[in-house]
Design a protein around this motif. Structure first.
Motif, PDB file in Angstrom:
ATOM      1  N   PRO B   8     -47.733  14.737  21.888  1.00  0.00           N
ATOM      2  CA  PRO B   8     -46.588  13.964  21.426  1.00  0.00           C
ATOM      3  C   PRO B   8     -46.149  14.469  20.055  1.00  0.00           C
ATOM      4  CG  PRO B   8     -48.417  12.531  22.055  1.00  0.00           C
ATOM      5  CD  PRO B   8     -48.955  13.921  21.988  1.00  0.00           C
ATOM      6  N   TYR B   9     -44.840  14.472  19.818  1.00  0.00           N
ATOM      7  CA  TYR B   9     -44.305  14.898  18.519  1.00  0.00           C
ATOM      8  C   TYR B   9     -43.348  13.801  18.073  1.00  0.00           C
ATOM      9  CZ  TYR B   9     -43.284  18.626  15.132  1.00  0.00           C
ATOM     10  OH  TYR B   9     -43.175  19.387  13.995  1.00  0.00           O
ATOM     11  N   GLY B  10     -43.892  12.720  17.534  1.00  0.00           N
ATOM     12  CA  GLY B  10     -43.088  11.549  17.215  1.00  0.00           C
ATOM     13  C   GLY B  10     -42.867  10.714  18.457  1.00  0.00           C
ATOM     14  N   ASP B  11     -42.087   9.620  18.320  1.00  0.00           N
ATOM     15  CA  ASP B  11     -41.946   8.695  19.449  1.00  0.00           C
ATOM     16  C   ASP B  11     -40.996   9.215  20.528  1.00  0.00           C
ATOM     17  OD1 ASP B  11     -39.335   8.041  18.535  1.00  0.00           O
ATOM     18  OD2 ASP B  11     -40.070   6.345  17.364  1.00  0.00           O
ATOM     19  N   LEU B  15     -44.327  18.332  22.297  1.00  0.00           N
ATOM     20  CA  LEU B  15     -44.413  19.761  22.006  1.00  0.00           C
ATOM     21  C   LEU B  15     -45.309  20.399  23.065  1.00  0.00           C
ATOM     22  CD1 LEU B  15     -43.656  22.032  19.940  1.00  0.00           C
ATOM     23  CD2 LEU B  15     -45.882  21.605  18.890  1.00  0.00           C
ATOM     24  N   HIS B  66     -43.531   9.853  27.185  1.00  0.00           N
ATOM     25  CA  HIS B  66     -44.231  11.104  26.871  1.00  0.00           C
ATOM     26  C   HIS B  66     -44.941  11.641  28.111  1.00  0.00           C
ATOM     27  CE1 HIS B  66     -43.722   9.361  22.837  1.00  0.00           C
ATOM     28  NE2 HIS B  66     -43.796  10.596  22.385  1.00  0.00           N
TER      29      HIS B  66
END
Lengths: 340, 215
Positions: B8-11, B15, B66
């Motif tokens: 996860p790359y933030g909400d 990535l 995600h």
């Protein structure tokens, strides 16, 4: 539902608002998503929540063009009647001298002057006008992009034509109709509390508990729509290796080699190679769009599920607002909101 | 065999990083994956950034999750894409050093070479365009024949002139428009080009007097 007439063929029939006094104001919208592989940043309204709410309040599609006013006052004259709203950070809004609430629809009579002044506790306000502002678009958006060299900046004398179906209506007792649509208005003003989730490079960084997640950070004057540069204790890197350039989202908090923190804003380059300690939540990004030089940020560490839940709750709140606005506008004889 | 790691790359982003295989294979894998997801118009996906070995997938977290985005990527990774056009070779004139390449002396010191040797190796390199990124489609290139990586500027410049040729790590870039940037500027070109991933760029040194001749 809009008229097909354009200003060039029908200059008399098209409503126009005229800017009487402006500091920094531009036409914008929610930006240009989907172009990152062409190296084009999303840009658009810095405070997406306030801009979205402003359009909803006048029954516009959420992504309709509107005015973004940065750290300054704005005075606008309306030759024809208009339904408008002003959202964003606190300000005094008056129509021909009579005070009006922000975050509610405002019925502007023909010939009236709307002024937005006494701006405080945040950088940006949004002025939405029911209808379609006639703007030039690049890649589908009117948002300014300094790298593409596009954007419409308003100054005294600027005239913005718009199509509208708004028909003035009156309140039986008061001079102006009053609305109470109860928008969940966020808190504005420094210190800003910014919720963040862990970034992908947390393992490359040390002392986050004493720095990012504890200390206050000062927004420095060289901050802009690309990034906020912060002064405060820097997390320490555990390695000095370079990171291959990779995609980086808006809200990413980079640690630069000089130890400065850089919070990426909507005009950011789409790739970066500095370690990312944390990422501001979608909801917090609107607050970041309000933070200006001299303001203080405090970061609050949140779980991913909590950040997603907060974002969804805000989406529900906007959907509920849309429903209330639709009900109210229909009662006064204005068509339901279009396109959202 | 290429694997895919997803984090996860933030909400509202995931990535995806390619693992295993050669750098070339990882690059092909992420570029192809981006092409497939772009063509599929996956629900909730807003934007994609494919680079050397990673793909950033940005999405609307009120419309997807995600986990769903990560499994969509894994499912799409093996799928073929429509055939692509053969790569182009671009010949790009550059004025090295001086006011056009103010960091050339620093780069030479970092590498323990003379400025002329740095230019020689830069010109000798067949630079491969790996992706186009910011600002506005800047070609990100690798294949460097310089003897080592170059560090970035300690603090990014607020304004890098249009056409600047810059190096960082083992990469090279041409700035298509004036913008902020943290890479080391070694030269500048008057040429405009619009390369695509897979194209090759060959730099040719020119004298400053030829800057305005259109080359």
């Amino acid at each position: 539902m809009w008229s097909d007439s354009s200003p060039s063929t029908n200059p008399v029939g098209t409503p126009v608002f005229e800017v009487l006094a402006a500091g920094i104001a531009c036409l914008t919208d929610l930006g240009r998503p989907g172009l990152s592989r062409k190296g084009i940043a999303v840009n658009g309204a810095a405070d997406q929540f306030s801009a979205t709410a402003a359009n909803i309040l006048v029954g516009n599609p959420e992504s309709a063009p509107l005015v973004e006013i940065t750290a300054s006052a704005l005075t606008v004259g309306f030759a024809r009647a208009a339904l408008v709203s002003v959202t964003g950070a606190p300000a005094t809004v008056a129509c021909d001298g009579q005070l009006h609430r922000t975050w509610e629809p405002i019925c502007v009579p023909a010939g009236a002057t709307l002024s937005i002044s006494d701006v405080h506790n945040g950088l940006r306000r949004y002025l939405a006008v029911r209808g379609t502002l006639q703007v030039s678009r690049t890649h589908g958006s009117c948002a300014p992009d300094t790298l593409l060299g596009v954007g419409t900046w308003l100054r005294a004398g600027s005239r913005v034509p718009f199509d509208t179906d708004y028909v003035p209506f009156d309140h039986p007792i008061f001079r102006h109709p009053l609305f109470r649509l109860a928008v969940p208005v966020p808190r504005f003003g420094s210190p800003w509390t910014i919720s963040v989730t862990d970034g992908p490079d947390l393992p490359r960084l040390r002392r986050l508990e004493e720095s990012l997640f504890a200390a206050p950070y000062l927004v420095t004057p060289d901050s802009n729509h690309i990034g906020l540069r912060l002064r405060g204790p820097a997390p320490a890197r555990t390695d000095s290796g370079e990171i291959l350039s990779r995609g980086v989202p808006v809200g990413a908090i980079e640690v630069t080699p000089s130890g400065e923190l850089l919070v990426l804003q909507r005009g950011r380059p789409v790739t970066a190679g500095y370690p990312v300690a944390a990422v501001a939540t979608s909801v917090a990004q609107s607050a970041l769009g309000q933070a200006g030089p001299g303001d203080v940020l405090r970061f609050r560490r949140r779980s991913l599920s909590d950040a997603v839940a907060t974002c969804r709750a805000r989406r529900h709140a906007l959907d509920a607002l849309t429903t209330r606005v639709c009900t109210v506008l229909t009662r006064v004889g204005i068509h339901p909101p279009t396109g959202s | 065999m290429i694997g895919l790691d997803t984090v996860p790359y933030g909400d509202s982003a995931v990535l995806v990083t390619a693992t295993g295989g050669t750098a070339e294979e990882r690059w092909r894998a992420v570029q192809r994956l981006a092409d497939v997801i772009e063509a599929d118009q996956v629900t909730g996906v807003r934007d994609l950034v494919a680079t050397y070995d990673s793909l950033l997938v940005e999405f609307d977290c009120t419309r997807t999750t995600h986990d769903d985005v990560a499994s969509t990527c894994r499912a799409a990774s093996g799928r073929p894409v429509r055939s692509t056009t053969p790569p182009t070779t671009w010949r790009v004139p550059v004025v090295y050093g001086g006011e056009h390449g103010p960091d050339l002396p620093d780069v030479a010191v970092q590498l323990g070479l003379s400025p002329d040797s740095v230019v020689g190796l830069h010109v000798e390199t067949p630079w491969v365009v790996r992706f186009t990124g910011s600002p506005v489609g800047a070609p990100m290139m690798d294949g460097s024949r310089l003897p080592g990586p170059i560090s970035r500027c300690p603090s990014p410049r607020t304004r890098v002139p249009t056409g600047s040729v810059a190096v960082s790590g083992r990469q090279c870039v041409i700035y298509p428009v004036s913008s902020p940037g943290g890479w080391r500027l070694i030269g500048r070109t008057p040429a405009h080009l619009s390369p695509r991933p897979g194209d090759v760029v060959r730099f040719e040194p020119i004298d400053e007097s030829r800057w305005h001749t259109g080359v």
